[in-house]
Design a protein around this motif. Structure first.
Motif, PDB file in Angstrom:
ATOM      1  N   THR A 227       0.858  -1.173   0.000  1.00  0.00           N
ATOM      2  CA  THR A 227       0.000   0.000   0.000  1.00  0.00           C
ATOM      3  C   THR A 227       0.899   1.229   0.000  1.00  0.00           C
ATOM      4  OG1 THR A 227      -0.072   0.141   2.411  1.00  0.00           O
ATOM      5  CG2 THR A 227      -1.736  -1.230   1.344  1.00  0.00           C
TER       6      THR A 227
ATOM      7  N   TYR B 105      -8.705  -2.146  -3.907  1.00  0.00           N
ATOM      8  CA  TYR B 105      -7.637  -1.302  -4.447  1.00  0.00           C
ATOM      9  C   TYR B 105      -7.831  -1.103  -5.944  1.00  0.00           C
ATOM     10  CZ  TYR B 105      -5.230  -2.195  -0.059  1.00  0.00           C
ATOM     11  OH  TYR B 105      -4.911  -2.281   1.276  1.00  0.00           O
TER      12      TYR B 105
ATOM     13  N   ARG C 219      -5.821   2.747  -2.671  1.00  0.00           N
ATOM     14  CA  ARG C 219      -7.135   2.268  -2.271  1.00  0.00           C
ATOM     15  C   ARG C 219      -8.215   2.788  -3.222  1.00  0.00           C
ATOM     16  NH1 ARG C 219      -7.381  -0.144   2.690  1.00  0.00           N
ATOM     17  NH2 ARG C 219      -5.449  -0.054   3.892  1.00  0.00           N
TER      18      ARG C 219
ATOM     19  N   GLY D  42      -9.868   6.227  -2.897  1.00  0.00           N
ATOM     20  CA  GLY D  42      -9.003   6.815  -1.885  1.00  0.00           C
ATOM     21  C   GLY D  42      -8.937   8.327  -1.912  1.00  0.00           C
TER      22      GLY D  42
ATOM     23  N   GLY E 222      -8.541   4.337   5.177  1.00  0.00           N
ATOM     24  CA  GLY E 222      -9.843   3.699   5.052  1.00  0.00           C
ATOM     25  C   GLY E 222     -10.713   3.872   6.288  1.00  0.00           C
TER      26      GLY E 222
END
Length: 274
Positions: free
Chosen positions: A9, A61, A85, A88, A213
């Motif tokens: 990530t 993702y 993400r 995101g 998140g």
């Protein structure tokens, strides 16, 4: 080894459920492999020399695609693939959020003797986040840290850091941060502009913020997770003490890397936790 890759990530965590698909220039799939618990992909089958497309997918993702050239060795070394993400660029639902200090950490790292690092953390802090409903760049963050809660794992060193040479906690008991604005810095990454008050000095400090998140917690609440980093210079906050040891090396570095791992609970206060 045919294919090797590391899936991470943006904040460096392994994506253990990622899937890597390799296609040739005709679009034909020639390889499919899953990442292990450490986010690593290792497939032993060699690939024929040529150009390929590598596609990495994972639930939650956005897919990532890149090109790879395989030489006569048959190896495709993709390196580290960073996944953003899905969605995101959005912050959590609007309204007030309260930082949960039990599940958050405020840490700092300083260089020691030019060869190693000293890690410290503050154990007593609180803060609030207000997510603006219409324009997220108008969202606000405020936090207060008790300077005397510094903990580096060494009582003598902690005592020195609390003294007038450094934090001077008797005169300046609180470290404060108040945001002045937020700007988008990339997919799921933001820059928080604000003012840091420490040791009687207030200076502008930007935080590099990653939104990790939002999800439900075991106590019936909703939580949002963030990771933020910045770098400070001690002399910007009138902490000029240092001791020079042999060969002119300073005992303590002049810069601090600040690392924040934050969980915030939706609402104006923290609910009772089981």
């Amino acid at each position: 080894m045919g294919l090797t890759a590391r899936i991470r990530t943006r904040d460096g965590w392994a994506v253990s459920h990622a899937v890597v698909t390799v296609t040739d220039m005709t679009g034909t799939q020639v390889l499919r492999a899953e990442a292990d618990e450490e986010g690593a992909v290792r497939d032993p089958e060699p690939l024929a020399p040529g150009a390929y497309t590598v596609i990495v997918t994972a639930v939650g993702y956005a897919p990532a695609a890149s090109s790879a050239i395989v030489t006569a060795s048959g190896r495709a070394e993709v390196g580290t693939v960073t996944l953003a993400r899905q969605g995101g660029t959005e912050l959590p639902p609007p309204g007030p959020w309260t930082i949960d200090p039990v599940h958050s950490s405020v840490g700092a790292v300083a260089q020691h003797l030019g060869i190693s690092s000293v890690h410290g953390r503050f154990t007593d802090f609180a803060g609030t986040i207000e997510i603006a409903p219409d324009d997220v760049t108008k969202s606000r963050v405020e936090a207060v840290i008790r300077a005397a809660s510094i903990d580096t794992g060494n009582a003598m060193r902690d005592g020195h850091l609390k003294s007038a040479d450094f934090l001077d906690v008797e005169v300046h008991p609180e470290i404060t941060y108040r945001s002045t604005g937020i700007s988008l810095a990339g997919t799921d990454r933001w820059t928080v502009h604000g003012e840091l008050g420490m040791h009687g000095v207030v200076r502008p400090v930007d935080l590099d913020l990653a939104y990790l998140g939002t999800g439900a917690d075991p106590w019936g609440g909703t939580r949002a997770a963030f990771r933020a980093t910045t770098e400070l210079r001690r002399d910007d906050f009138a902490m000029n003490y240092n001791q020079v040891v042999q060969a002119g090396i300073a005992a303590i570095g002049t810069t601090l890397k600040v690392e924040l791992d934050i969980q915030a609970v939706q609402g104006e206060s923290l609910p009772p936790q089981a």
